[in-house]
Design a protein around this motif. Structure first.
Motif, PDB file in Angstrom:
ATOM      1  N   ALA A 149       0.840  -1.205   0.000  1.00  0.00           N
ATOM      2  CA  ALA A 149       0.000   0.000   0.000  1.00  0.00           C
ATOM      3  C   ALA A 149       0.870   1.247   0.000  1.00  0.00           C
ATOM      4  O   ALA A 149       0.612   2.196  -0.747  1.00  0.00           O
ATOM      5  N   THR A 150       1.900   1.258   0.824  1.00  0.00           N
ATOM      6  CA  THR A 150       2.779   2.423   0.902  1.00  0.00           C
ATOM      7  C   THR A 150       3.466   2.679  -0.438  1.00  0.00           C
ATOM      8  O   THR A 150       3.554   3.820  -0.893  1.00  0.00           O
ATOM      9  N   HIS A 156       1.258  10.352  -2.543  1.00  0.00           N
ATOM     10  CA  HIS A 156       0.172  11.028  -1.821  1.00  0.00           C
ATOM     11  C   HIS A 156       0.503  11.270  -0.348  1.00  0.00           C
ATOM     12  O   HIS A 156      -0.305  11.872   0.361  1.00  0.00           O
ATOM     13  N   LEU A 157       1.627  10.759   0.109  1.00  0.00           N
ATOM     14  CA  LEU A 157       1.922  10.770   1.536  1.00  0.00           C
ATOM     15  C   LEU A 157       2.734  11.989   1.956  1.00  0.00           C
ATOM     16  O   LEU A 157       3.656  12.404   1.257  1.00  0.00           O
ATOM     17  N   ASP A 158       2.385  12.524   3.111  1.00  0.00           N
ATOM     18  CA  ASP A 158       3.120  13.604   3.746  1.00  0.00           C
ATOM     19  C   ASP A 158       4.063  12.948   4.752  1.00  0.00           C
ATOM     20  O   ASP A 158       3.709  12.715   5.908  1.00  0.00           O
ATOM     21  N   TRP A 159       5.269  12.651   4.296  1.00  0.00           N
ATOM     22  CA  TRP A 159       6.218  11.880   5.099  1.00  0.00           C
ATOM     23  C   TRP A 159       6.606  12.617   6.373  1.00  0.00           C
ATOM     24  O   TRP A 159       6.788  11.993   7.421  1.00  0.00           O
ATOM     25  N   GLU A 160       6.718  13.924   6.305  1.00  0.00           N
ATOM     26  CA  GLU A 160       7.075  14.693   7.501  1.00  0.00           C
ATOM     27  C   GLU A 160       5.985  14.545   8.565  1.00  0.00           C
ATOM     28  O   GLU A 160       6.269  14.338   9.746  1.00  0.00           O
ATOM     29  N   ARG A 161       4.739  14.670   8.155  1.00  0.00           N
ATOM     30  CA  ARG A 161       3.619  14.500   9.101  1.00  0.00           C
ATOM     31  C   ARG A 161       3.625  13.085   9.680  1.00  0.00           C
ATOM     32  O   ARG A 161       3.438  12.897  10.880  1.00  0.00           O
ATOM     33  N   LEU A 178      12.814   1.569   6.922  1.00  0.00           N
ATOM     34  CA  LEU A 178      12.688   0.591   5.843  1.00  0.00           C
ATOM     35  C   LEU A 178      12.154   1.247   4.577  1.00  0.00           C
ATOM     36  O   LEU A 178      12.679   1.025   3.477  1.00  0.00           O
ATOM     37  N   ALA A 179      11.128   2.071   4.709  1.00  0.00           N
ATOM     38  CA  ALA A 179      10.567   2.764   3.543  1.00  0.00           C
ATOM     39  C   ALA A 179      11.610   3.656   2.882  1.00  0.00           C
ATOM     40  O   ALA A 179      11.704   3.719   1.650  1.00  0.00           O
ATOM     41  N   GLN A 180      12.411   4.310   3.689  1.00  0.00           N
ATOM     42  CA  GLN A 180      13.469   5.159   3.141  1.00  0.00           C
ATOM     43  C   GLN A 180      14.520   4.310   2.428  1.00  0.00           C
ATOM     44  O   GLN A 180      14.904   4.615   1.299  1.00  0.00           O
ATOM     45  N   ARG A 181      14.954   3.227   3.060  1.00  0.00           N
ATOM     46  CA  ARG A 181      15.990   2.364   2.474  1.00  0.00           C
ATOM     47  C   ARG A 181      15.501   1.703   1.189  1.00  0.00           C
ATOM     48  O   ARG A 181      16.291   1.403   0.306  1.00  0.00           O
ATOM     49  N   LEU A 182      14.194   1.476   1.087  1.00  0.00           N
ATOM     50  CA  LEU A 182      13.623   0.885  -0.130  1.00  0.00           C
ATOM     51  C   LEU A 182      13.322   1.933  -1.215  1.00  0.00           C
ATOM     52  O   LEU A 182      12.835   1.607  -2.277  1.00  0.00           O
ATOM     53  N   GLY A 183      13.582   3.202  -0.899  1.00  0.00           N
ATOM     54  CA  GLY A 183      13.344   4.264  -1.873  1.00  0.00           C
ATOM     55  C   GLY A 183      11.907   4.699  -1.979  1.00  0.00           C
ATOM     56  O   GLY A 183      11.525   5.326  -2.969  1.00  0.00           O
ATOM     57  N   LEU A 184      11.086   4.379  -0.983  1.00  0.00           N
ATOM     58  CA  LEU A 184       9.683   4.775  -1.015  1.00  0.00           C
ATOM     59  C   LEU A 184       9.480   6.202  -0.539  1.00  0.00           C
ATOM     60  O   LEU A 184       8.439   6.800  -0.777  1.00  0.00           O
ATOM     61  N   ARG A 185      10.452   6.752   0.168  1.00  0.00           N
ATOM     62  CA  ARG A 185      10.364   8.113   0.682  1.00  0.00           C
ATOM     63  C   ARG A 185      11.711   8.791   0.558  1.00  0.00           C
ATOM     64  O   ARG A 185      12.728   8.125   0.438  1.00  0.00           O
TER      65      ARG A 185
END
Length: 188
Positions: A149-150, A156-161, A178-185
């Motif tokens: 989903a992520t 659409h995501l506000d990662w800072e929030r 994990l999301a950062q390491r996978l390049g999602l954020r």
């Protein structure tokens, strides 16, 4: 999950949203179907709506009058509604999430979206992901379940929030790393 299961969940979503839209109280689609409204994979378990805590009984009455079988589980933060044509399908109506009452402010941030040909309020994806991340703990910490989903809705995501609103939860921090390491954020 079969096509019949998907159809039953979709019809339950449509029926509950139509009843709440027509007769109140104010509500918003939440949970995995809320993320689906923004492009995430379709869920396979249940449908989640949120209502203000003060509107819990009004929501139960609306769904009861629409033919749903209302169930009051021991958990005091939600009730369940089952469509009569598919009693195995569950629509959860939450009035508290992660111990915090739902109020008008949470409902006011919902965005109107067309879901299954019905225009309805849907919580913003960042708010839904925050709820899911806050629910993570040592007994329920399936980070992999959140990844599809992520990945699908990352724009659409506000990662800072999300980071700010989950900073007290070490499991959420692990997911964000994990999301950062996978390049999602991004790395901000």
């Amino acid at each position: 999950m079969t096509d019949a299961d998907n159809h039953a969940l979709r019809e339950a979503l449509r029926g509950a949203a139509s009843a709440l839209k027509a007769h109140g109280p104010p509500f918003a689609l939440a949970g995995s179907y809320g993320l689906w409204a923004y492009g995430a994979p379709e869920p396979v378990h249940d449908v989640d709506f949120v209502v203000a805590e003060s509107d819990t009984e009004a929501a139960a009455k609306t769904l009861d009058e629409a033919g749903f079988v209302v169930e009051r589980p021991p958990e005091d933060w939600l009730f369940k509604a089952h469509p009569p044509e598919a009693p195995e399908v569950t629509v959860d109506i939450l009035h508290r999430v992660n111990g915090s009452p739902i109020g008008p402010a949470e409902l006011a941030e919902a965005q109107l979206r067309d879901v299954l040909a019905i225009r309805m309020p849907v919580l913003p994806p960042s708010a839904i992901l925050v709820q899911k991340l806050r629910a993570l703990g040592e007994h329920d910490c399936d980070l992999a379940a959140l990844l599809p989903a992520t990945r699908a809705i990352r724009e659409h995501l506000d990662w800072e929030r999300i980071e700010t609103d989950t900073d007290e939860n070490p499991y959420a921090a692990a997911f964000l790393l994990l999301a950062q390491r996978l390049g999602l954020r991004d790395k901000s």
